[in-house]
Motif scaffolding. Structure first.
Motif, PDB file in Angstrom:
ATOM      1  N   UNK A  58      13.365   1.216  -1.048  1.00 56.80           N
ATOM      2  CA  UNK A  58      12.024   1.169  -0.469  1.00 56.80           C
ATOM      3  C   UNK A  58      11.268  -0.032  -1.038  1.00 56.80           C
ATOM      4  N   UNK A  59      10.518  -0.730  -0.174  1.00 57.58           N
ATOM      5  CA  UNK A  59       9.722  -1.880  -0.582  1.00 57.58           C
ATOM      6  C   UNK A  59       8.276  -1.655  -0.167  1.00 57.58           C
ATOM      7  N   UNK A  60       7.325  -2.227  -0.915  1.00 54.83           N
ATOM      8  CA  UNK A  60       5.909  -2.058  -0.554  1.00 54.83           C
ATOM      9  C   UNK A  60       5.612  -2.630   0.832  1.00 54.83           C
ATOM     10  N   UNK A  61       4.780  -1.917   1.591  1.00 51.89           N
ATOM     11  CA  UNK A  61       4.343  -2.398   2.897  1.00 51.89           C
ATOM     12  C   UNK A  61       3.181  -3.360   2.709  1.00 51.89           C
ATOM     13  N   UNK A  62       2.996  -4.243   3.657  1.00 49.32           N
ATOM     14  CA  UNK A  62       1.867  -5.176   3.603  1.00 49.32           C
ATOM     15  C   UNK A  62       0.550  -4.444   3.766  1.00 49.32           C
ATOM     16  N   UNK A  63       0.552  -3.420   4.610  1.00 50.17           N
ATOM     17  CA  UNK A  63      -0.668  -2.669   4.889  1.00 50.17           C
ATOM     18  C   UNK A  63      -0.358  -1.178   4.810  1.00 50.17           C
ATOM     19  N   UNK A  64      -1.125  -0.463   4.020  1.00 52.35           N
ATOM     20  CA  UNK A  64      -0.941   0.974   3.851  1.00 52.35           C
ATOM     21  C   UNK A  64      -1.298   1.700   5.147  1.00 52.35           C
ATOM     22  N   UNK A  65      -0.524   2.731   5.479  1.00 49.69           N
ATOM     23  CA  UNK A  65      -0.811   3.534   6.658  1.00 49.69           C
ATOM     24  C   UNK A  65       0.443   4.203   7.180  1.00 49.69           C
ATOM     25  N   UNK A  66       0.308   5.005   8.230  1.00 49.73           N
ATOM     26  CA  UNK A  66       1.462   5.710   8.787  1.00 49.73           C
ATOM     27  C   UNK A  66       2.518   4.740   9.294  1.00 49.73           C
ATOM     28  N   UNK A  67       3.771   5.114   9.138  1.00 48.49           N
ATOM     29  CA  UNK A  67       4.864   4.220   9.503  1.00 48.49           C
ATOM     30  C   UNK A  67       5.368   4.432  10.927  1.00 48.49           C
ATOM     31  N   UNK A  68       5.016   5.544  11.539  1.00 54.52           N
ATOM     32  CA  UNK A  68       5.475   5.804  12.903  1.00 54.52           C
ATOM     33  C   UNK A  68       4.542   6.811  13.568  1.00 54.52           C
ATOM     34  N   UNK A  69       4.793   7.105  14.825  1.00 54.59           N
ATOM     35  CA  UNK A  69       3.924   8.010  15.584  1.00 54.59           C
ATOM     36  C   UNK A  69       3.884   9.404  14.970  1.00 54.59           C
TER      37      UNK A  69
END
Length: 132
Positions: A58-69
């Motif tokens: 797992x790598x940090x996302x650029x923007x925090x938030x839900x990953x899918x619908x």
């Protein structure tokens, strides 16, 4: 901490912050719901809001938030298909960059949905290889 002992191998190969996020969310979920599948799903949901699965870690996302619908839904009574840790809400450019890192052929001509599926397959292959 029990969460660290039973931590999935993909998280063991991930940054400490991802491991800490999982452990803290798991322990809170165990206190709320008890030990079991629901606690693990809750912990993974917390990880998926800040991290995305790339290959076997797992790598940090650029923007925090839900990953899918599915992660964005408030009513989860009727489960929907998830993106298995792939940040399906990311831009197509980002998905192409991830696909490049995973050496996925034909990535530049794929639709966003096809990129998500191809990254999911590549992640699964990387997981199997890392476990053997």
């Amino acid at each position: 901490m029990p969460a660290r002992e039973d931590m999935p191998s993909t998280l063991k190969r991930s940054p400490k912050k991802a491991q800490d996020t999982y452990a803290k969310a798991h322990d809170a979920a165990v206190a709320e719901y008890g030990e079991g599948e629901r606690a693990h799903r809750t912990a993974f949901a917390a990880v998926k809001h800040s991290f995305e699965k790339v290959g076997d870690h797992w790598e940090p996302k650029r923007k925090r938030g839900p990953s899918d619908a599915q992660a964005a839904r408030s009513n989860r009574a009727q489960p929907a298909e998830t993106a298995s840790g792939v940040d399906a809400n990311a831009s197509k450019k980002h998905l192409i960059d991830v696909a490049r890192r995973l050496d996925i052929a034909g990535r530049t001509t794929m639709s966003k949905a096809d990129l998500v599926k191809a990254i999911q397959k590549a992640n699964s292959r990387a997981d199997r290889k890392a476990r053997s």
